[in-house]
Enzyme design. Structure first.
Site, PDB file in Angstrom:
ATOM      1  NE  ARG A 172     -32.765 108.049  78.471  1.00 24.84           N
ATOM      2  CZ  ARG A 172     -33.450 108.258  77.350  1.00 24.84           C
ATOM      3  NH1 ARG A 172     -34.753 108.065  77.323  1.00 24.84           N
ATOM      4  NH2 ARG A 172     -32.827 108.650  76.269  1.00 24.84           N
ATOM      5  CB  SER A 217     -27.728 114.720  72.261  1.00 22.86           C
ATOM      6  OG  SER A 217     -29.055 114.824  72.736  1.00 22.86           O
ATOM      7  CD  GLN A 251     -33.795 113.038  73.696  1.00 19.09           C
ATOM      8  OE1 GLN A 251     -33.235 112.969  74.787  1.00 19.09           O
ATOM      9  NE2 GLN A 251     -34.626 112.106  73.266  1.00 19.09           N
ATOM     10  CG  ASP A 285     -33.712 106.123  68.200  1.00 18.76           C
ATOM     11  OD1 ASP A 285     -33.018 106.048  69.241  1.00 18.76           O
ATOM     12  OD2 ASP A 285     -34.371 107.129  67.905  1.00 18.76           O
ATOM     13  NE  ARG A 292     -32.921 101.705  73.118  1.00 21.44           N
ATOM     14  CZ  ARG A 292     -33.527 102.729  72.554  1.00 21.44           C
ATOM     15  NH1 ARG A 292     -32.923 103.400  71.582  1.00 21.44           N
ATOM     16  NH2 ARG A 292     -34.729 103.093  72.943  1.00 21.44           N
TER      17      ARG A 292
END
Ligand code: S3P
Length: 437
Positions: A115, A160, A162, A323, A354
């Site tokens: 990632r 993001s 994160q 998600d 995904r």
């Protein structure tokens, strides 16, 4: 099988809030008490990382006591820190470690090592940390050598949480004002926790604060932190995770005669995009806010089985539903008409790709799902047939494919799910919950 279910669900503690609460408790000098932390392997990775840094933890049913010397008292870890499958662990921890001296090597499983890490390596370097890794810091293992930091004004190319959180956590150790801008608003749990803990953070809500172009484009307001600052120790009961509840929400909506009440769940609007998209498809749902916990709204969500129509998803819908999109692809298979999902590029760099994993899994079940650019085209409604499918080692894909099997299979058909155990990343009890199976 397709039995209607009337149920209540109290989801496990929110994973995003749990990571942040654990890291901030670990950075605070003194004793913090955290209840209802997310039970999965991801938050366990964060807790183990804190222990490797000299933070003492006591785990007793439903409670984790955190005794920390404070960020400045953390020790240089003796060994590599294994962040497992957890992007939030590696990216947020890198932010905290950037501001303290010593070497730390952060790695993870094969998925995490694929990632992108440059999205945090670059801003942390710009603040003064030394960050190296495979391919010049693009991939873990990351070797971090922290030290004195300068403040940074950073414009993240991706929405993001994160990335934003990593920079804000580093900003706690920078001398001066750190500012983060992002192209669309990502979940704001870090900002809410900082404000709740009295840390000097501000979100410029006035349109005049950005450039005129930004305001016109609806860009979110910049987030500012005046460093340096230290969090105090605290007590928090983590609210339930709306993402862990979402498989059951979709299952209730797709199973005729069903009703579900989700209790004690986080109602942060930046986490409810999946529920809102389900509502846009025709799902009947009701949200009731009952309390505020740690700066977050908490309450219940009631849902009923509903007939769904097709959905158009665009890039701007993605951050608040990031998600939940695999499960929305499942819902689209049950909906009348052609659904299109576009702008899902970020889903390709999650625990698996995904977009691909869901298109493969659903298509293997005979469902009319095609990968189209960075997204899907789904022609519903359709019934699924027997197949062997793979989670690609990804908890959200495993759960979405399980819900597809429970809700879309024609009578007498069965699905074998390889890698079903990956649900333990966020919800080890997934297959034991209300109406499972
Ligand atoms: C998370 C943010 C999201 C999300 C992930 C958890 C967080 O990732 O997909 O499951 O806790 O900050 P990005 O911020 O990279 O979109």
């Amino acid at each position: 099988m397709r039995q209607p279910f009337q149920g209540r669900l109290r989801p496990p503690g929110d994973k995003s809030v749990s990571h942040r609460a654990a890291l901030l408790a670990g950075a605070a000098r003194g004793r913090s008490r955290l209840r209802n932390l997310a039970p999965g392997a991801d938050v366990a990775s964060t807790l183990r990382a804190l222990e490797a840094l000299g933070v003492r933890l006591e785990r007793r049913d439903g409670l984790v006591e955190v005794e920390s010397p404070g960020l400045d008292g953390w020790r240089e870890p003796e060994d590599v820190i294994d962040c497992g499958n957890s992007g939030t662990t590696i990216r947020l921890l890198a932010g905290l470690l950037a501001g303290r001296p010593g070497l730390a090597i952060l790695t993870g499983d094969a998925s995490l090592r694929r990632r992108p890490m440059d999205r945090v390596a670059e801003p942390l370097r710009a603040m003064g940390a030394r960050v190296d890794g495979r391919e010049g810091g693009r991939f873990a293992p990351l070797a971090l050598r922290g030290g004195p930091l300068r403040p940074l004004a950073w414009r993240s190319p991706v929405a993001s949480a994160q990335v934003k959180s990593s920079i804000l956590l580093a900003g706690l150790r920078a001398q001066g004002e750190t500012v983060v801008r992002e192209p669309a608003r990502s979940r704001d749990h870090t900002e809410r926790l900082f404000l709740w803990l009295g840390l000097p953070l501000a979100v410029d809500e006035t349109p005049a604060s950005g450039t005129a172009g930004e305001a016109a484009a609806g860009a979110p307001p910049p987030v500012r932190l005046a460093g340096p600052a230290s969090p105090p120790p605290f007590e928090l009961e983590v609210p339930g995770d709306p993402s862990s509840a979402f498989p059951w929400a979709v299952r209730a909506v797709l199973t005729p005669g069903s009703e579900l009440e989700i209790e004690g769940v986080l109602l942060n609007p930046l986490r409810l995009g999946g529920y809102r998209l389900l509502e846009r498809m025709g799902a009947r749902l009701e949200l009731v806010e009952e309390a505020r916990v740690g700066g977050e709204p908490v309450g219940r969500i009631r849902l009923r089985a509903s007939a769904l129509h097709a959905l158009e998803v665009r890039g701007e819908d993605v951050p608040a539903a990031v998600d939940e999109l695999p499960l929305l692809a499942v819902a689209a298979c049950a909906a009348e008409g052609e659904s299109r999902f576009q702008g899902l590029g970020e889903l390709r760099v999650k625990e698996s790709d995904r977009v691909r994993a869901m298109a493969r899994g659903l298509a293997a079940m005979g469902l009319p799902v095609e990968e189209e650019g960075d997204g899907w085209r789904v022609r519903g409604p359709a019934r699924a047939r027997s197949a062997r499918v793979s989670s690609a080692g990804d908890h959200r894909v495993a759960m979405a494919l399980a819900v597809a099997a429970w809700t879309l299979l024609a009578p007498g058909e069965a699905v074998e799910l390889e890698g079903a155990e990956s649900v333990a990343i966020s919800d080890p009890d997934f297959f034991r919950r209300v109406g499972a199976g």
